[in-house]
Scaffold this motif. Structure first.
Motif, PDB file in Angstrom:
ATOM      1  N   PRO A  39       0.799  -1.237   0.000  1.00 20.33           N
ATOM      2  CA  PRO A  39       0.000   0.000   0.000  1.00 20.33           C
ATOM      3  C   PRO A  39       0.825   1.278   0.000  1.00 20.33           C
ATOM      4  N   VAL A  40       1.973   1.291   0.647  1.00 18.00           N
ATOM      5  CA  VAL A  40       2.809   2.498   0.660  1.00 18.00           C
ATOM      6  C   VAL A  40       3.312   2.794  -0.747  1.00 18.00           C
ATOM      7  N   GLU A  41       3.794   1.777  -1.448  1.00 17.04           N
ATOM      8  CA  GLU A  41       4.288   1.978  -2.813  1.00 17.04           C
ATOM      9  C   GLU A  41       3.147   2.346  -3.752  1.00 17.04           C
ATOM     10  N   VAL A  88       0.210  -0.219   8.427  1.00 16.66           N
ATOM     11  CA  VAL A  88       1.106   0.856   7.994  1.00 16.66           C
ATOM     12  C   VAL A  88       0.368   2.170   7.757  1.00 16.66           C
ATOM     13  N   PHE A  89      -0.971   2.132   7.657  1.00 17.01           N
ATOM     14  CA  PHE A  89      -1.770   3.344   7.497  1.00 17.01           C
ATOM     15  C   PHE A  89      -2.707   3.509   8.683  1.00 17.01           C
ATOM     16  N   VAL A 117       1.653  13.284   1.826  1.00 14.14           N
ATOM     17  CA  VAL A 117       0.557  12.316   1.877  1.00 14.14           C
ATOM     18  C   VAL A 117       0.915  11.111   2.737  1.00 14.14           C
ATOM     19  N   LEU A 118       2.121  10.569   2.533  1.00 16.05           N
ATOM     20  CA  LEU A 118       2.497   9.371   3.282  1.00 16.05           C
ATOM     21  C   LEU A 118       2.811   9.681   4.738  1.00 16.05           C
ATOM     22  N   TRP A 172       7.834   6.584   7.830  1.00 17.61           N
ATOM     23  CA  TRP A 172       8.078   7.193   6.533  1.00 17.61           C
ATOM     24  C   TRP A 172       9.238   8.154   6.646  1.00 17.61           C
ATOM     25  N   THR A 173      10.223   7.963   5.774  1.00 15.87           N
ATOM     26  CA  THR A 173      11.402   8.833   5.744  1.00 15.87           C
ATOM     27  C   THR A 173      11.280   9.775   4.556  1.00 15.87           C
TER      28      THR A 173
END
Length: 235
Positions: A85-87, A150-151, A203-204, A216-217
């Protein structure tokens, strides 16, 4: 079966009219655009234009539909299935900004329609359906991100897309004034790359904030460059 010549000619004629109309509407807006100018640009007769499109408004609505179709098609061309989902969200952010860069008429057409308070797109069921599918795509990505931890949960898909789109839209629609005010060429390739990375980071960072495994970096491209005329300096 091969396409019939008459049908093929009709499709090509409609395409020529729509391209000419898009150029005219993008340059002069709905009120300023002239049917005679579209006819001259498309190199057709007025009767032929009205044979395919019943009125100036019908033609404008069809151009608007093409505008939104282009935006959604370009977003849909990015393969998201099977990605984490992050990608997937990163690629959706990038593709949304990139289509504004590659298709500048989109911004002009949307600005024009907002001046008319959306009265023309209200007559198009096609545009609304396009955004229903977009909401479904975003919801799928968000749900998977929540499932993986992760979200953050309970993210509104509409609010998220408006923010994601606005971060790129405002930058480009106001690039002339902002470039002068901040003495930075916003259309320079390095600044476009930095803006794209900044949108992803914004957004991330929001989506991963508070998530059980959210990390998130920020991208290096989103960090202001030393000595940049547009970078913040101490007062």
């Amino acid at each position: 079966m091969r396409e019939q010549p008459r049908k093929r000619d009709s499709i090509q004629t409609q395409e020529r009219i729509l391209l000419a109309a898009q150029a005219e509407f993008a340059r002069k807006g709905y009120d300023g655009a002239r049917v005679d100018a579209i006819i001259a640009r498309a190199k057709i007769s007025k009767n032929l234009l009205y044979h395919h499109f019943g009125s100036k408004e019908d033609l404008y609505i069809r151009v608007l539909e093409r505008t939104y179709e282009t935006l959604r098609r370009r977003q849909g061309d990015v393969p998201l299935a099977g990605l984490d989902p992050v990608e997937a969200m990163r690629r959706l952010c990038e593709s949304t900004f990139q289509v504004f860069i590659d298709e500048p008429d989109i911004i002009v057409m949307l600005n024009t329609e907002n001046l008319h308070r959306g009265k023309h797109i209200a007559k198009s069921p096609i545009i609304r359906a396009l955004y229903n599918r977009l909401s479904d795509t975003i919801r799928t990505i968000l749900d998977e991100g929540v499932r993986q931890g992760v979200f953050r949960p309970n993210v509104d898909t509409v609010e998220l897309y408006i923010s994601m789109s606005a971060l790129g839209y405002f930058y480009l629609s106001n690039r002339f004034t902002l470039s002068l005010l901040f003495e930075r060429d916003l259309k320079a390739q390095e600044n476009l790359a930095r803006r794209k990375a900044h949108i992803v980071d914004m957004v991330l960072s929001y989506l991963t904030n508070g998530a059980p495994q959210g990390r998130w970096t920020p991208s290096a491209a989103s960090i202001p460059l030393a000595g940049d005329a547009g970078a913040d300096t101490p007062s």
